[in-house]
Design a protein around this motif. Structure first.
Motif, mmCIF file in Angstrom:
data_model
loop_
_atom_site.group_PDB
_atom_site.id
_atom_site.type_symbol
_atom_site.label_atom_id
_atom_site.label_comp_id
_atom_site.label_asym_id
_atom_site.label_seq_id
_atom_site.Cartn_x
_atom_site.Cartn_y
_atom_site.Cartn_z
ATOM 1 N N VAL A 63 -9.222 -68.324 121.433
ATOM 2 C CA VAL A 63 -10.261 -69.006 122.197
ATOM 3 C C VAL A 63 -10.866 -68.010 123.172
ATOM 4 O O VAL A 63 -10.157 -67.462 124.024
ATOM 5 C CB VAL A 63 -9.696 -70.223 122.954
ATOM 6 N N ASP A 64 -12.163 -67.736 123.005
ATOM 7 C CA ASP A 64 -12.865 -66.773 123.868
ATOM 8 C C ASP A 64 -12.157 -65.429 123.889
ATOM 9 O O ASP A 64 -12.021 -64.780 124.933
ATOM 10 C CB ASP A 64 -13.008 -67.323 125.290
ATOM 11 N N GLY A 65 -11.657 -65.004 122.712
ATOM 12 C CA GLY A 65 -11.038 -63.697 122.582
ATOM 13 C C GLY A 65 -9.583 -63.628 122.981
ATOM 14 O O GLY A 65 -8.969 -62.582 122.845
ATOM 15 N N VAL A 66 -8.988 -64.741 123.448
ATOM 16 C CA VAL A 66 -7.586 -64.747 123.865
ATOM 17 C C VAL A 66 -6.787 -65.617 122.901
ATOM 18 O O VAL A 66 -7.180 -66.750 122.601
ATOM 19 C CB VAL A 66 -7.440 -65.286 125.301
ATOM 20 N N GLU A 67 -5.656 -65.093 122.404
ATOM 21 C CA GLU A 67 -4.865 -65.830 121.425
ATOM 22 C C GLU A 67 -4.242 -67.064 122.070
ATOM 23 O O GLU A 67 -3.587 -66.984 123.117
ATOM 24 C CB GLU A 67 -3.776 -64.942 120.830
ATOM 25 N N ALA A 68 -4.467 -68.234 121.422
ATOM 26 C CA ALA A 68 -3.966 -69.503 121.951
ATOM 27 C C ALA A 68 -2.708 -69.975 121.245
ATOM 28 O O ALA A 68 -2.002 -70.847 121.744
ATOM 29 C CB ALA A 68 -5.055 -70.576 121.834
ATOM 30 N N GLY A 69 -2.404 -69.426 120.068
ATOM 31 C CA GLY A 69 -1.225 -69.849 119.329
ATOM 32 C C GLY A 69 -1.505 -69.874 117.838
ATOM 33 O O GLY A 69 -2.510 -69.324 117.369
ATOM 34 N N ALA A 70 -0.616 -70.518 117.091
ATOM 35 C CA ALA A 70 -0.742 -70.575 115.640
ATOM 36 C C ALA A 70 -0.666 -72.026 115.166
ATOM 37 O O ALA A 70 -0.073 -72.887 115.827
ATOM 38 C CB ALA A 70 0.350 -69.744 114.967
ATOM 39 N N VAL A 71 -1.271 -72.287 114.007
ATOM 40 C CA VAL A 71 -1.272 -73.624 113.421
ATOM 41 C C VAL A 71 0.135 -73.965 112.942
ATOM 42 O O VAL A 71 0.749 -73.208 112.177
ATOM 43 C CB VAL A 71 -2.261 -73.704 112.255
ATOM 44 N N GLN A 72 0.664 -75.086 113.391
ATOM 45 C CA GLN A 72 1.966 -75.585 112.962
ATOM 46 C C GLN A 72 1.854 -77.079 112.706
ATOM 47 O O GLN A 72 1.195 -77.802 113.468
ATOM 48 C CB GLN A 72 3.037 -75.310 114.029
ATOM 49 N N ASN A 73 2.492 -77.527 111.637
ATOM 50 C CA ASN A 73 2.470 -78.944 111.269
ATOM 51 C C ASN A 73 1.039 -79.476 111.178
ATOM 52 O O ASN A 73 0.738 -80.590 111.590
ATOM 53 C CB ASN A 73 3.274 -79.772 112.280
ATOM 54 N N GLY A 74 0.155 -78.627 110.650
ATOM 55 C CA GLY A 74 -1.203 -79.058 110.389
ATOM 56 C C GLY A 74 -2.162 -78.951 111.544
ATOM 57 O O GLY A 74 -3.322 -79.379 111.427
ATOM 58 N N GLY A 75 -1.727 -78.379 112.672
ATOM 59 C CA GLY A 75 -2.675 -78.288 113.776
ATOM 60 C C GLY A 75 -2.131 -77.553 114.979
ATOM 61 O O GLY A 75 -0.996 -77.084 114.998
ATOM 62 N N ILE A 76 -2.994 -77.427 116.001
ATOM 63 C CA ILE A 76 -2.633 -76.834 117.280
ATOM 64 C C ILE A 76 -3.491 -77.494 118.346
ATOM 65 O O ILE A 76 -4.669 -77.767 118.116
ATOM 66 C CB ILE A 76 -2.838 -75.304 117.278
ATOM 67 N N THR A 77 -2.912 -77.803 119.499
ATOM 68 C CA THR A 77 -3.643 -78.456 120.580
ATOM 69 C C THR A 77 -4.039 -77.427 121.632
ATOM 70 O O THR A 77 -3.206 -76.659 122.105
ATOM 71 C CB THR A 77 -2.787 -79.559 121.231
ATOM 72 N N LEU A 78 -5.318 -77.425 121.985
ATOM 73 C CA LEU A 78 -5.854 -76.490 122.973
ATOM 74 C C LEU A 78 -6.253 -77.246 124.238
ATOM 75 O O LEU A 78 -6.718 -78.386 124.164
ATOM 76 C CB LEU A 78 -7.082 -75.757 122.426
ATOM 77 N N ASN A 79 -6.079 -76.630 125.386
ATOM 78 C CA ASN A 79 -6.592 -77.157 126.644
ATOM 79 C C ASN A 79 -7.704 -76.223 127.117
ATOM 80 O O ASN A 79 -7.444 -75.077 127.482
ATOM 81 C CB ASN A 79 -5.482 -77.235 127.698
ATOM 82 N N VAL A 80 -8.942 -76.702 127.078
ATOM 83 C CA VAL A 80 -10.082 -75.855 127.414
ATOM 84 C C VAL A 80 -10.984 -76.569 128.409
ATOM 85 O O VAL A 80 -11.003 -77.801 128.492
ATOM 86 C CB VAL A 80 -10.894 -75.479 126.154
ATOM 87 N N GLY A 81 -11.704 -75.786 129.186
ATOM 88 C CA GLY A 81 -12.633 -76.356 130.150
ATOM 89 C C GLY A 81 -13.931 -76.778 129.502
ATOM 90 O O GLY A 81 -14.249 -76.430 128.366
ATOM 91 N N ARG A 82 -14.721 -77.532 130.232
ATOM 92 C CA ARG A 82 -16.028 -77.963 129.749
ATOM 93 C C ARG A 82 -16.921 -76.754 129.500
ATOM 94 O O ARG A 82 -16.910 -75.794 130.261
ATOM 95 C CB ARG A 82 -16.687 -78.893 130.764
ATOM 96 N N GLY A 83 -17.691 -76.795 128.437
ATOM 97 C CA GLY A 83 -18.651 -75.733 128.169
ATOM 98 C C GLY A 83 -18.478 -75.118 126.795
ATOM 99 O O GLY A 83 -17.745 -75.624 125.939
ATOM 100 N N SER A 84 -19.150 -73.994 126.590
ATOM 101 C CA SER A 84 -19.174 -73.325 125.291
ATOM 102 C C SER A 84 -17.976 -72.402 125.133
ATOM 103 O O SER A 84 -17.657 -71.627 126.041
ATOM 104 C CB SER A 84 -20.472 -72.532 125.157
#
Length: 348
Positions: free
Chosen positions: A296-317
């Motif tokens: 996310v925005d050039g920073v690794e957030a994690g890997a897909v496990q069990n069909g998905g990954i949950t991200l916490n991101v701020g409002r915007g692009s």
């Protein structure tokens, strides 16, 4: 070395007949299928499909190969959008001419210099541009003085570089240039994780001994202690020694209060306050590709496990990239305004 040594990217000349395509994945793409081909790789990934990690300060090498004699131009776009021109340069003779069916490595063995990863953590894009004829990069970069070994790039950001390159390759025959892109991830050196210990007493001149080592006087906060459980002895003039065991927590302060006139209180670990995510949205990335790495925005957030990954991101692009061996790198920008779900299934 400076961040221009972080990592390069290759570029190639474009056609006079059709406008080059600007691609989030490849930066600039020939709209036709020329018989010229180029590949760019970083030394930790021979496939070109992954985004290997490089720690700040670590050396990196870039290799490129072409199927015909060609001039190869290397650029790097880091996670902040800064562009670095690796080739041509004033080192190793400035040579960016690569013979057909050979692999050129930069820096070459015995060249007397290295490329060193530097700058902010995040995803970097290495662009290789190959051309059958030499390109004029005066509109893109220049050497500021006779002492400069690397040219200063005028273009800023991936889009700026793509627009500048599209102008450079426009006068070139359409079948005489091609490009390729590789990715790598810059990670910060692992920080030293420690905790703190405060020992308070009601007796002047008390001393603190932690794990057999005298720290010093009481009523002082001692920092830089590795997390774990330790025996503590507190000595006070005229009183029997007080002994106990304390637990040091990472990024926290453990308090031990000793009242020699009464009894000592049990140690009370203090954990660091959690970071508030009140202004963030929860975005679930769904994917069938298990283990795919998500940035996310050039920073690794994690890997897909069990069909998905949950991200916490701020409002915007936000730019979201998904990379998995054997799959084409996925990159897109999403405007996040509420909690939601995005499905990403990269193609092979």
């Amino acid at each position: 070395m400076k961040k221009f040594l972080m990592i390069p990217a290759l570029l190639l000349a474009s056609s006079a007949y059709a406008a080059p395509k600007i691609s989030a994945q490849s930066i600039i793409v020939n709209p036709t299928q020329p018989d010229l081909s180029v590949q760019v790789r970083v030394n930790k990934d021979s496939t070109g499909n992954a985004a290997p990690n490089y720690a700040v300060g670590e050396n990196i090498t870039i290799s490129t190969s072409v199927n015909r004699d060609a001039y190869v131009y290397l650029f790097n776009v880091d996670s902040t959008g800064e562009v670095t021109q690796i080739l041509p340069n004033r080192l190793q003779g400035g040579g960016n001419f690569v013979k057909a069916n050979t692999t050129a490595v930069f820096p070459a063995a015995g060249s007397g210099f290295t490329f060193t990863v530097d700058g902010q953590s995040g995803l970097n894009k290495v662009l290789a541009l190959a051309s059958l004829t030499q390109l004029n990069l005066d509109q893109i970069s220049s050497f500021k003085n006779a002492q400069d070994q690397f040219a200063t790039v005028k273009a800023k950001g991936q889009d700026g570089l793509a627009q500048a390159l599209s102008i450079v390759v426009s006068p070139v025959q359409q079948n005489s240039w091609v490009s390729d892109t590789a990715f790598f991830n810059v990670v910060a050196a692992a920080p030293v994780r420690t905790g703190n210990l405060f020992v308070g007493t009601n007796v002047t001149g008390s001393t603190v001994i932690l794990n057999g080592r005298t720290l010093g006087v009481a009523n002082t906060t001692y920092t830089g202690i590795a997390p774990g459980n330790y025996p503590v002895r507190v000595k006070a003039p005229g009183f029997a020694d007080y002994t106990t065991t304390v637990r040091i927590l990472e990024n926290g302060t453990t308090n031990l209060n000793v009242d020699f006139a009464v009894r000592a209180t049990a140690p009370a670990p203090v954990r660091p306050a959690p970071v508030s995510n009140a202004n963030n949205y929860s975005v679930v990335i769904r994917s069938s590709v298990a283990g795919a790495r998500v940035f996310v925005d050039g920073v690794e957030a994690g890997a897909v496990q069990n069909g998905g990954i949950t991200l916490n991101v701020g409002r915007g692009s936000h730019e979201i990239v998904m990379i998995a061996p054997g799959y084409r790198t996925f990159l897109n920008t999403y405007n996040i305004t509420q909690n939601g779900q995005i499905t990403i299934n990269p193609t092979r």
